[in-house]
Motif scaffolding. Structure first.
Motif, short mmCIF file in Angstrom:
data_model
loop_
_atom_site.label_atom_id
_atom_site.label_comp_id
_atom_site.label_asym_id
_atom_site.label_seq_id
_atom_site.Cartn_x
_atom_site.Cartn_y
_atom_site.Cartn_z
N ARG A 123 0.83 -1.20 0.00
CA ARG A 123 0.00 0.00 0.00
C ARG A 123 0.87 1.26 0.00
N ARG A 124 2.03 1.19 0.66
CA ARG A 124 2.93 2.35 0.69
C ARG A 124 3.49 2.66 -0.69
N VAL A 125 3.61 1.65 -1.54
CA VAL A 125 4.11 1.89 -2.90
C VAL A 125 2.95 1.92 -3.90
N GLU A 126 1.75 2.22 -3.38
CA GLU A 126 0.56 2.48 -4.22
C GLU A 126 0.02 1.24 -4.92
N VAL A 127 0.15 0.07 -4.29
CA VAL A 127 -0.43 -1.16 -4.84
C VAL A 127 -1.42 -1.71 -3.82
#
Length: 482
Positions: free
Chosen positions: A432-436
């Motif tokens: 989630r931190r890398v937008e996934v």
């Protein structure tokens, strides 16, 4: 605008009564900043008061800086933010319904989709079709037709709980062609999505204490819904051929299955299992609820007929919706079942919400009749087939050390089973931190030890985004291994 104000002329301080009510509307947020109030003459006439009384109330609220007068324009709610609303009283602490309220508040619903502003850049959420593929022009034309039909034929009045005859006929024809469903229009009921069809079936078929069977792992909303009706829900394990029929309790009066595309693992139920399941239902007097949620998107293998199409004894209730083929926001679904059951469920629907929206029903009937639905499914199929192929390439290549894909023949989500133990909570958080946006498999297990893995929906992500997004996931996995 007509304000909802009630003034008792028999009580003193009419100005005070007005002030308290208008002040409450402003502080409660029901009158927004900058909103215009009725002229004093008009409001006085509506309330049977003198204009002087209303004017004095406006003046008092202006002094409190809640209202402001604008010469030549009228009286408005002040642009400055009003004071915070006074807290509303909560439910009595000793309500007789406390236990039931607590149970409903505590429900965990993992399939709730994120808010539009809350999703990741790369979203692998299941059950979400591609919004950019929605046929806006064709649907707009059909919706305009629906509004005209509603005005001319429905005349803005209530409609039949079962749904419009034109739409029931169109659904019956479409399902016969697409899924091998054998049904007349009178055996079709229009619902607000498949979820309402399941809810209505549970209301009619389930009594407190009765046993029902569901797949394990499976669709949690179905399990929770059945439990809410007081059923004793038993999870029946699945294997590579689908539901293991021998493990179904003999006393189960209702059996919920997803034979075309098992949710969430994805494999289809084998022909032998389908025959065994129908025989079990006939032998034990059970009703089979076949949830055919996204099987119209098929990529390989011979198309399999629905369980309903194989049923010779009237044991199957076939549930589906247009949420996956068109859009979840339309909230249009259907139930196909023997006529006695349809008549009972129609009575339950009448009590629940009377009927589904008529203009949308007219529009969908035209959309199906003109062949637009089949064309749209064909366009979506091409897009989803490409995304499925890319996902399989990634799972067989860069992600192979960590995950193995469960083969699927239909639908637009697949399961990826973990090849070795993983810290799934850390994986989801770091992804989630890398937008996934990734979603775990274990939440769909209610009994026993869950299997680790991911449920990868590929309806809401572009094909070009799949390789770079899963490369980010691979980097996260390498980080966790380090």
């Amino acid at each position: 605008m007509e304000l909802h104000l009630v003034v008792d002329p028999g009580q003193a301080d009419l100005v005070g009564q007005l002030c308290r009510q208008i002040r409450g509307l402003i502080r409660g947020g029901h009158l927004a900043a900058g909103e215009r109030l009725p002229p004093t003459r008009l409001l006085a006439a509506q309330l049977g008061l003198s204009r002087k009384t209303v004017a004095e109330a406006y003046a008092r609220l202006a002094y409190e800086r809640l209202l402001e007068g604008r010469p030549g324009s009228g009286t408005f709610v002040a642009r400055a933010a009003p004071p915070p609303a006074e807290p509303r009283p909560s439910l009595a602490s000793e309500s007789g319904a406390d236990a039931r309220i607590a149970r409903w508040r505590a429900l965990t619903l993992p399939l709730r989709h994120p808010a539009p502003q809350g999703g990741a850049r790369y979203e692998y959420i299941g059950g979400a079709p591609e919004p950019r593929l929605f046929p806006h022009e064709a649907w707009r034309r059909c919706m305009q037709h629906g509004l005209r039909q509603d005005a001319a034929r429905s005349r803005g009045q209530y409609g039949p709980a079962e749904g419009l005859p034109e739409l029931r006929e169109a659904i019956a024809r479409h399902l016969a062609f697409a899924r091998g469903v054998r049904a007349e229009a009178s055996e079709v009921l229009v619902t607000n999505g498949a979820q309402q069809a399941l809810d209505l079936l549970a209301r009619v078929l389930v009594e407190p204490g009765c046993t029902v069977a569901v797949e394990e792992p499976g669709y949690l909303q179905a399990r929770l819904l059945l439990q809410a009706q007081g059923a004793r829900v038993v999870g029946v394990p699945v294997d590579a051929e689908g539901l293991i029929v021998e493990r179904i309790p003999a006393e189960a009066r209702l059996i919920y299955v997803t034979p075309a595309h098992q949710f969430p693992l994805g494999m289809p139920m084998s022909p032998a299992r389908r025959r065994a399941l129908l025989a079990h239902a006939q032998r034990h007097g059970a009703i089979l609820v076949e949830d055919d949620y996204d099987s119209e998107f098929r990529y390989e293998g011979r198309p399999t007929d629905s369980l309903q199409g194989l049923d010779e004894q009237g044991r199957v209730a076939f549930v589906g919706s247009f949420s996956k083929t068109l859009s979840p926001s339309l909230r249009l679904g259907y139930l196909v079942a023997p006529r006695p059951l349809i008549e009972a469920v129609a009575n339950a629907k009448h009590l629940a919400d009377w009927h589904s929206p008529l203009p949308a029903q007219w529009a969908l009937a035209r959309f199906i009749a003109e062949g637009e639905l089949r064309k749209h499914i064909g366009r979506c199929h091409q897009a989803y087939a490409r995304r499925r192929a890319l996902l399989l390439e990634q799972l067989a290549g860069p992600l192979a050390p960590w995950f193995e894909a469960v083969p699927i023949e239909a639908g637009f989500h697949m399961a990826a089973l973990a090849c070795r133990p993983l810290d799934m909570a850390a994986l989801l958080s770091l992804a989630r931190r890398v937008e996934v946006g990734l979603y775990p498999l274990d939440v769909f297990y209610a009994e026993g030890a869950p299997r680790q893995g991911l449920v990868l929906g590929f309806g809401a992500i572009e094909a070009l985004d799949i390789p770079p997004s899963l490369e980010r996931v691979r980097e996260v996995l390498l980080q966790l291994d380090g």
